[in-house]
Design a protein around this motif. Structure first.
Motif, short mmCIF file in Angstrom:
data_model
loop_
_atom_site.label_atom_id
_atom_site.label_comp_id
_atom_site.label_asym_id
_atom_site.label_seq_id
_atom_site.Cartn_x
_atom_site.Cartn_y
_atom_site.Cartn_z
N GLY A 268 1.02 -1.03 0.06
CA GLY A 268 -0.06 0.04 -0.06
C GLY A 268 1.04 1.08 -0.18
O GLY A 268 1.90 1.08 0.76
N PRO A 269 0.56 2.34 -0.65
CA PRO A 269 1.50 3.44 -0.73
C PRO A 269 1.37 4.33 0.49
O PRO A 269 0.45 4.34 1.47
CB PRO A 269 0.52 4.49 -1.50
CG PRO A 269 -0.81 3.83 -1.81
CD PRO A 269 -0.48 2.27 -1.62
N PHE B 134 -5.27 10.41 3.29
CA PHE B 134 -4.13 10.16 2.27
C PHE B 134 -4.59 10.55 0.72
O PHE B 134 -3.69 10.90 0.18
CB PHE B 134 -3.78 8.55 2.26
CG PHE B 134 -2.47 8.08 1.67
CD1 PHE B 134 -1.23 8.10 2.23
CD2 PHE B 134 -2.57 7.92 0.31
CE1 PHE B 134 -0.09 7.73 1.52
CE2 PHE B 134 -1.46 7.40 -0.51
CZ PHE B 134 -0.19 7.40 0.33
N THR C 49 4.35 7.91 9.54
CA THR C 49 4.02 7.28 8.14
C THR C 49 2.54 7.15 7.92
O THR C 49 1.99 6.67 8.59
CB THR C 49 4.66 6.07 7.97
OG1 THR C 49 5.99 6.00 8.16
CG2 THR C 49 4.46 5.37 6.70
N ARG C 50 2.15 8.06 7.09
CA ARG C 50 0.72 7.99 6.79
C ARG C 50 0.50 6.90 5.75
O ARG C 50 1.46 6.66 4.82
CB ARG C 50 0.34 9.47 5.99
CG ARG C 50 0.56 10.62 6.69
CD ARG C 50 -0.42 10.62 7.87
NE ARG C 50 -0.21 11.54 8.95
CZ ARG C 50 -0.44 12.79 8.93
NH1 ARG C 50 -1.26 13.26 7.65
NH2 ARG C 50 -0.17 13.70 9.81
N LYS C 51 -0.58 6.13 5.77
CA LYS C 51 -0.90 5.06 4.93
C LYS C 51 -2.20 5.06 4.24
O LYS C 51 -3.14 5.24 4.85
CB LYS C 51 -0.72 3.89 5.85
CG LYS C 51 0.68 3.49 6.41
CD LYS C 51 0.29 2.01 7.12
CE LYS C 51 1.82 1.63 7.85
NZ LYS C 51 1.36 0.41 8.70
N PHE C 52 -1.99 4.51 3.09
CA PHE C 52 -3.43 4.52 2.36
C PHE C 52 -4.45 3.57 2.95
O PHE C 52 -5.57 3.69 3.08
CB PHE C 52 -3.38 4.45 0.77
CG PHE C 52 -4.62 4.16 0.19
CD1 PHE C 52 -5.42 5.40 0.13
CD2 PHE C 52 -4.87 3.33 -0.44
CE1 PHE C 52 -6.86 5.38 -0.45
CE2 PHE C 52 -6.21 3.19 -1.45
CZ PHE C 52 -6.90 4.40 -1.18
N LEU C 53 -3.70 2.39 3.14
CA LEU C 53 -4.22 1.06 3.68
C LEU C 53 -4.63 1.03 5.02
O LEU C 53 -4.10 0.40 5.90
CB LEU C 53 -3.49 -0.01 3.31
CG LEU C 53 -3.40 -0.27 1.91
CD1 LEU C 53 -2.78 -1.96 1.68
CD2 LEU C 53 -4.60 -0.37 1.03
N SER C 54 -5.35 1.91 5.46
CA SER C 54 -5.82 2.25 7.13
C SER C 54 -7.24 2.83 7.00
O SER C 54 -7.41 4.01 6.31
CB SER C 54 -4.81 2.95 7.73
OG SER C 54 -5.01 3.82 8.50
N MET C 55 -8.08 2.34 7.85
CA MET C 55 -9.47 2.96 7.96
C MET C 55 -9.26 4.59 8.29
O MET C 55 -9.90 5.37 7.85
CB MET C 55 -9.89 2.25 9.30
CG MET C 55 -10.58 0.75 8.98
SD MET C 55 -12.27 1.28 8.13
CE MET C 55 -13.32 1.28 9.56
N ALA C 56 -8.33 4.85 9.15
CA ALA C 56 -8.30 5.98 9.66
C ALA C 56 -7.78 7.17 8.89
O ALA C 56 -7.89 8.15 8.83
CB ALA C 56 -7.48 6.14 11.18
N GLN C 57 -6.72 6.36 7.89
CA GLN C 57 -6.10 7.44 7.07
C GLN C 57 -6.44 7.55 5.69
O GLN C 57 -5.78 8.33 4.90
CB GLN C 57 -4.53 7.00 7.07
CG GLN C 57 -4.12 7.58 9.00
CD GLN C 57 -2.58 6.94 8.96
OE1 GLN C 57 -1.70 7.05 8.01
NE2 GLN C 57 -2.27 6.54 10.32
N ALA C 58 -7.13 6.33 5.29
CA ALA C 58 -7.38 6.26 3.80
C ALA C 58 -7.82 7.55 3.07
O ALA C 58 -7.25 8.07 2.42
CB ALA C 58 -8.41 5.17 3.54
N ARG C 59 -8.75 8.00 3.79
CA ARG C 59 -9.22 9.34 3.15
C ARG C 59 -8.28 10.61 3.29
O ARG C 59 -8.15 11.22 2.00
CB ARG C 59 -10.58 10.12 4.10
CG ARG C 59 -11.15 11.10 3.43
CD ARG C 59 -12.62 11.55 3.98
NE ARG C 59 -12.86 12.94 4.15
CZ ARG C 59 -13.72 13.39 3.02
NH1 ARG C 59 -14.04 12.58 2.08
NH2 ARG C 59 -14.03 14.65 2.83
#
Lengths: 545, 365
Positions: free
Chosen positions: B26-27, B68, B56-66
């Protein structure tokens, strides 16, 4: 007792003169409040009908009709009809017109009613509020007897006016009477709820209710077999009070010597035990006639009982509703997503009284649309307890459970119904109204353990379900953003959008689930950090830009 | 940073993410944590800056997808601005990105400007690139008058601006003083920053900047990013920076933001802070030195006292003994005084005051 004839049962009628007392203290029987009074009337007749039919080996079929007779909705006619054995002519008056004259008081057996004040209290209530007599139609052994019954408060004697007697092939009892000071409503405390719960705890029963608006509800039978009859046992010395002892002594006519009376009336009592008592109570006359026993003597005896080592009472006399039956009923009535019923061995409280707790939890499904969330359904010997819930050991124990531990986040808002049925030869009610179970320690612990046992199964189910749905949600949420992200990544990097999007979707479908666990913890940390940062900026009141 | 360099940085971050995806991951996107706990004082540089904590911000994360997705959308949009050579405000950027995600997703890319503002900072930190370099403008507020000429390349024209010929209004400091703008000549010997526009106008009327050969600047309260960058550039050219502020919580805050940078923009500390800046006044000792001021003091408010107490706790402030003395005096006397009070006796007194203070080096460092 399973093979006892009806005549045997009715021979056990004994007389009391308490009508006058209860006339002045009717709330002690539960006749307080209009809705409650009506439910209590139905309760008295229905429990009698169930016990009578079961004892005669008949699958109970009960018909209840409630008609309103005036515009104000204060004057009603109530009809309860069963398919039981009926009542012989000689006992009809006593059964319906004499306080404490039932067959139950002197029998140590698991029964719905424990004190035979029920039906006569209704007759009394009807007479006190409307001046009307109670009409009884008893079909017993080929004879259909119609009679009007009232009672003489002074002497506690029933007054029976025979109307007619004819031949019949039917059997059963129908009681019709008018009442004021009562009200019908479809609330948690009303007749509808009472019968619904009765049906739930008595799957072998078919109940029909016709409400004042003539709406007809049928709670059908789901088990085509009567429950096993509970066996009658002798009371255990540790389970009786001074008053009980005196009552037993008063009704004894067989034994002229106290020692013999004790040995023959109570379980685990031997001549050896009498000798032990003699040692504890030197000078006590164990040869006196039991009927001459004084209160203070009875008190001494009961105290002394506690100082003797007794073998625990037999517990095989108890009959629960049964795991399969409760499950079937739950499914019939709620159509829930999940039903868990516990099956636990009998226990003893106060050292001498056998009891057993059945607990069931229904979750989800039809309960999601049910009006009442976090429903607690209390039963004692299959009889629904609708009133006085705040003072009841069942309610208190269920409330004392930390439901969050079982993944039930807010008990009172969840689609959950908890059933607890306390089975005992002597259920410790808080009052003669028989609507709440008192806080006996042994009983409370067992209730809590039974409910928690069921809750553990619910928890396993819910947490598994939650995990699966969380994962699905996560995938769904992240997938929403794939298209936009791919487009922007494409314009930033110059790579093909379609390829980025396809690869990203593939990653989410395959690898994602294993990465999530770790991710969430990190996300929490970052959330907290972001929050701290935000608060900081606010407190600083910065305006750099 | 040139727009080509900025574009290159954006492209690199995008390529990096695509590589992650191609490797089956995941990016992600790394930035420096911008929290109070990760704000430190860089003693050698004399400014606030961010510590070493990364996130590190992750796209594959509930909390961070948006967020990101939103961050990448901002980066992509800025790359477009750079390509078209067009500028817009952070509000303009927000409107450029306020659209629904479309297809079967009933959700807006952005719904509030507050969402995009923080993410712009993320990009600034993560890419080590200022928003000005991404063609994002900020509001202007400050004014300058003095002997300095500037070459302004704007809209295809090249204009020489003489800051000594701006009349009563002065030259308005643009939001970006780095791109398309260069200082041609400076005759002025020092820079005088006065907190309030009113005092600036007073001194401008006296031709104070001409008489004393200085650059007269007012940030009009808290300094904008443009004003702070200009002061940094002037300090880099060796001009002393003197600040004349109110003697109160707000005045101190404005000064310290110029000097060490703010916690909010700590990540840009090295580009924005002007540790050389001196606090000329108004000070508590002025009240003793100029007797008429004593009658013109105001009772310090709770916020002033609280601020003074806080400042005594900051290591980048309590390292200066003269500031510790000053703040303790404030806490003792519970007084404050405005710069406008200097006009209390005579309107032209301010100029004399400034000259005397500079000459005698009566400032707080």
């Amino acid at each position: 007792m399973a093979n006892a004839t009806n005549e045997d049962i009715f021979k056990q009628f004994k007389e009391h003169s308490v009508a006058e007392f209860f006339k002045k203290n009717r709330q002690m029987l539960g006749f307080s409040g209009k809705v409650r009074s009506m439910t209590i009337i139905i309760h008295e007749f229905v429990t009698n009908s169930l016990d009578a039919a079961e004892e005669a080996g008949i699958l109970p079929e009960i018909f209840v009709q409630i008609e309103v007779l005036d515009k104000e909705g204060d004057h009603y006619r109530i009809t309860v009809k069963d398919n039981g054995p009926g009542i012989p002519k000689t006992h009809l008056g006593k059964a319906l017109g004499q306080m404490l004259a039932g067959t139950k008081f002197h029998r140590y057996v698991q029964q719905r009613g424990q004190q035979g004040i029920g039906a006569a209290a209704c007759t009394m209530f009807s007479y006190l509020t409307t001046g009307q007599k109670t009409r009884a139609v008893s079909c017993h052994k080929g004879k259909k007897l119609t009679a009007d019954i009232s009672l003489d408060f002074k002497t506690n004697r029933p007054i029976v006016e025979e109307v007619s007697e004819e031949d019949t092939t039917e059997s059963g009892l129908m009681v019709v009477a008018e009442y004021k000071d009562v009200r019908y409503e479809r609330s948690d405390y009303g007749v509808y709820e009472y019968l619904r719960r009765t049906a739930l705890a008595n799957p072998h029963t078919s109940i029909t209710l016709v409400e004042p608006n003539t709406e007809k509800s049928v709670f059908p039978r789901s088990v085509e077999m009567n429950p096993k009859r509970p066996t009658e046992i002798k009371p255990h010395p540790l389970g009786i009070s001074t008053h009980d002892l005196l009552e037993f002594a008063k009704h004894n006519s067989e034994y002229k010597k106290l020692s013999l009376f004790l040995i023959n009336t109570f379980s685990r009592f031997s001549s050896g035990k009498v000798d032990e008592l003699r040692a504890i109570l030197p000078g006590f006359n164990f040869d006196k006639n039991p009927s001459d026993l004084e209160w203070h003597e009875a008190e001494q005896l009961v105290k002394a009982f506690a100082g003797v080592k007794w073998i625990a009472p037999a517990t095989d006399s108890l009959v629960p509703i049964g795991k399969d039956q409760v499950e079937l009923s739950f499914k019939n009535i709620f159509n829930p997503e999940l039903v868990i019923i516990t099956e636990r061995p009998p226990k003893v409280y106060r050292g001498g009284i056998p009891f057993m707790v059945e607990a069931g939890i229904a979750y989800g499904g039809g309960l999601i649309n049910a009006q009442k969330k976090g429903d607690v359904m209390r039963f004692a010997n299959r009889v629904p307890l609708l009133f006085d819930s705040s003072g009841c050991a069942i309610t208190n124990m269920i409330k004392s459970i930390d439901w969050k531990r079982y993944d039930v986040r807010a008990f009172e808002e969840e689609p959950i119904a908890v059933l607890v049925n306390v089975v005992s030869v002597h259920v410790p009610y808080t009052s003669a109204g028989k609507q709440a179970i008192s806080s006996e320690e042994d009983l409370e612990i067992e209730i809590k353990n039974a409910v928690m046992e069921a809750a553990r199964s619910i928890q396993r189910y819910l947490s598994g379900k939650r995990k699966a749905s969380d994962l699905a949600n996560k995938k769904k949420l992240v997938s929403r953003y794939v298209s936009q992200l791919s487009g922007d990544l494409s314009s930033l990097s110059g790579e093909k959008r379609e390829k980025i999007e396809k690869t990203l979707r593939y990653i989410i479908e395959t690898k994602y689930s294993s990465e999530m666990g770790v991710d969430d913890e990190e996300a929490k940390d970052i959330k907290a950090a972001e929050k701290a940062k935000k608060e900081e900026a606010e407190s600083e009141g910065d305006s750099d830009e | 940073m040139s727009s080509a360099d900025a574009s290159k940085k954006l492209e690199e971050i995008g390529k990096g993410m695509v590589q992650q995806i191609n490797k089956g991951d995941g990016p992600t996107f790394e930035t420096t944590l911008r929290t109070k706990s990760n704000t430190i004082f860089d003693e050698s540089a004399g400014c606030l800056t961010t510590g070493s904590k990364k996130e590190t911000r992750k796209f594959l994360s509930m909390a961070q997808a948006r967020t990101f997705m939103q961050t990448v959308a901002i980066a992509s949009k800025c790359k477009q601005f750079l390509k078209e050579n067009l500028h817009t405000s952070i509000r303009g950027l927000f409107y450029q990105l306020k659209f629904t995600l479309g297809e079967d997703v009933d959700e807006d890319l952005f719904t509030e400007q507050s969402e995009s503002n923080g993410l712009i900072e993320d990009i600034e930190v993560g890419l080590r690139i200022k928003r000005e370099d991404l063609n994002l403008t900020t509001d202007r507020k400050g004014f300058v008058a003095g002997e300095m000429t500037i070459l302004d390349k704007f809209g295809g024209d090249e204009t020489i601006i003489d800051l000594a010929k701006q009349g009563r209004s002065g030259w308005s400091i643009p939001s970006d003083v780095d791109n398309g703008m260069e200082i041609k000549t400076i005759k002025a010997k020092y820079v005088l920053v006065v907190e309030k526009d009113a005092l600036w106008q007073r001194l401008n009327e006296d031709k104070f900047w001409k008489k004393e050969n200085c650059l007269l600047i007012t940030p009009k309260g808290q300094s904008t990013r443009g004003t702070r960058r200009l002061l940094r550039k002037l300090a880099d050219r060796g001009l002393p920076i003197y600040c004349l502020m109110d003697c109160d919580a707000w005045g101190w805050y404005i000064y310290w933001t110029i000097k060490t940078g703010s916690m909010n923009l700590a990540y840009l500390g090295h580009d924005f802070a002007v540790p050389e800046a001196k606090f000329l006044g108004v000070t508590m000792s002025d009240i003793k030195e100029f007797s008429f001021l004593d009658k013109l003091t105001i009772k310090a408010k709770d916020v002033d006292v609280k601020r003074a107490e806080e400042m005594l706790g900051y290591p980048w402030i309590n390292r200066y003994p003269d500031w510790v003395r000053e703040l303790k005096e404030v806490l003792k006397s519970r007084k404050k005084i405005e710069q406008d009070a200097l006009q209390g006796q005579r309107l032209t007194f301010v100029g004399e005051y400034i000259n005397q203070k500079i000459k005698n080096k009566e400032w707080l460092s």
